[in-house]
Design a protein around this motif. Sequence first.
Motif, PDB file in Angstrom:
ATOM      1  N   GLU A 114      17.005  -7.812  -5.339  1.00  0.00           N
ATOM      2  CA  GLU A 114      15.575  -7.597  -5.122  1.00  0.00           C
ATOM      3  C   GLU A 114      15.261  -6.108  -5.002  1.00  0.00           C
ATOM      4  O   GLU A 114      14.264  -5.617  -5.546  1.00  0.00           O
ATOM      5  N   ASP A 118      12.720  -4.135  -7.496  1.00  0.00           N
ATOM      6  CA  ASP A 118      11.577  -3.380  -6.978  1.00  0.00           C
ATOM      7  C   ASP A 118      11.610  -1.949  -7.505  1.00  0.00           C
ATOM      8  O   ASP A 118      10.579  -1.379  -7.872  1.00  0.00           O
ATOM      9  N   TYR A 119      12.790  -1.359  -7.548  1.00  0.00           N
ATOM     10  CA  TYR A 119      12.941  -0.018  -8.097  1.00  0.00           C
ATOM     11  C   TYR A 119      12.552   0.026  -9.571  1.00  0.00           C
ATOM     12  O   TYR A 119      11.779   0.880 -10.002  1.00  0.00           O
ATOM     13  N   LYS A 121      10.624  -1.823 -11.343  1.00  0.00           N
ATOM     14  CA  LYS A 121       9.189  -2.022 -11.581  1.00  0.00           C
ATOM     15  C   LYS A 121       8.370  -0.763 -11.320  1.00  0.00           C
ATOM     16  O   LYS A 121       7.295  -0.608 -11.875  1.00  0.00           O
ATOM     17  N   THR A 122       8.867   0.129 -10.462  1.00  0.00           N
ATOM     18  CA  THR A 122       8.050   1.276 -10.071  1.00  0.00           C
ATOM     19  C   THR A 122       8.596   2.626 -10.515  1.00  0.00           C
ATOM     20  O   THR A 122       7.825   3.549 -10.727  1.00  0.00           O
ATOM     21  N   ASP A 145       3.422  -3.318  -6.671  1.00  0.00           N
ATOM     22  CA  ASP A 145       4.810  -2.925  -6.961  1.00  0.00           C
ATOM     23  C   ASP A 145       5.230  -1.759  -6.067  1.00  0.00           C
ATOM     24  O   ASP A 145       6.361  -1.723  -5.576  1.00  0.00           O
ATOM     25  N   ALA A 148       5.994  -3.116  -2.682  1.00  0.00           N
ATOM     26  CA  ALA A 148       7.301  -3.786  -2.645  1.00  0.00           C
ATOM     27  C   ALA A 148       8.418  -2.759  -2.462  1.00  0.00           C
ATOM     28  O   ALA A 148       9.359  -2.980  -1.698  1.00  0.00           O
ATOM     29  N   LEU A 149       8.319  -1.631  -3.140  1.00  0.00           N
ATOM     30  CA  LEU A 149       9.329  -0.581  -2.997  1.00  0.00           C
ATOM     31  C   LEU A 149       9.264   0.050  -1.610  1.00  0.00           C
ATOM     32  O   LEU A 149      10.302   0.352  -1.006  1.00  0.00           O
ATOM     33  N   TRP A 152      11.384  -0.993   1.406  1.00  0.00           N
ATOM     34  CA  TRP A 152      12.770  -0.524   1.484  1.00  0.00           C
ATOM     35  C   TRP A 152      12.839   0.898   2.043  1.00  0.00           C
ATOM     36  O   TRP A 152      13.906   1.496   2.093  1.00  0.00           O
TER      37      TRP A 152
END
Length: 166
Positions: A114, A118-119, A121-122, A145, A148-149, A152
């Motif tokens: 995941e 996430d990485y 996508k962005t 997106d 989401a990053l 983390w």
Amino acid sequence: MTSHPRVSIRPEDFDLSAETLALRQADGGIGAVVSFVGTVRESSQGESVSQMELEHYPGMTEAAIEAMIDAAFARFDIRAARVIHRVGVLQAREQIVLVLVASAHRGEAFAACEFLMDYLKTQAPFWKKETTPGGAHWVDARSSDDAALARWGIASGNCGPEASPP
């Protein structure tokens, strides 16, 4: 057995089963393999999509993804990771991306997979153009997106080794 690179950017499709088998056979300590396969949706933001074109900067894209895989290894107890991302013109329902993560146990593999998605996508330097009945247009980044990053602890635009936790 032939060693597979951790990152592959290519126009050709991939075989999930073959890639998973290759990852598993490389390490007898693997107890879990988690995969994510992204596909071209037939609709985006209410419009029908017939195809998507993906472009990238060769060399730069691979290096950026390698750096994030290194960050995943620093964050999670994983044994292997592989990212395949297709480029060129793809039709609706075709596969775009494969992220595979292997670990001794499932929890770390799920989290690392995941994290990598996430990485991608962005932060990965890819540009996407969708073709709809209204014409072709470049796809903008989505704030969801970036959010989401951010969970983390990584700000959008921060994809190097400094993305690892202190």
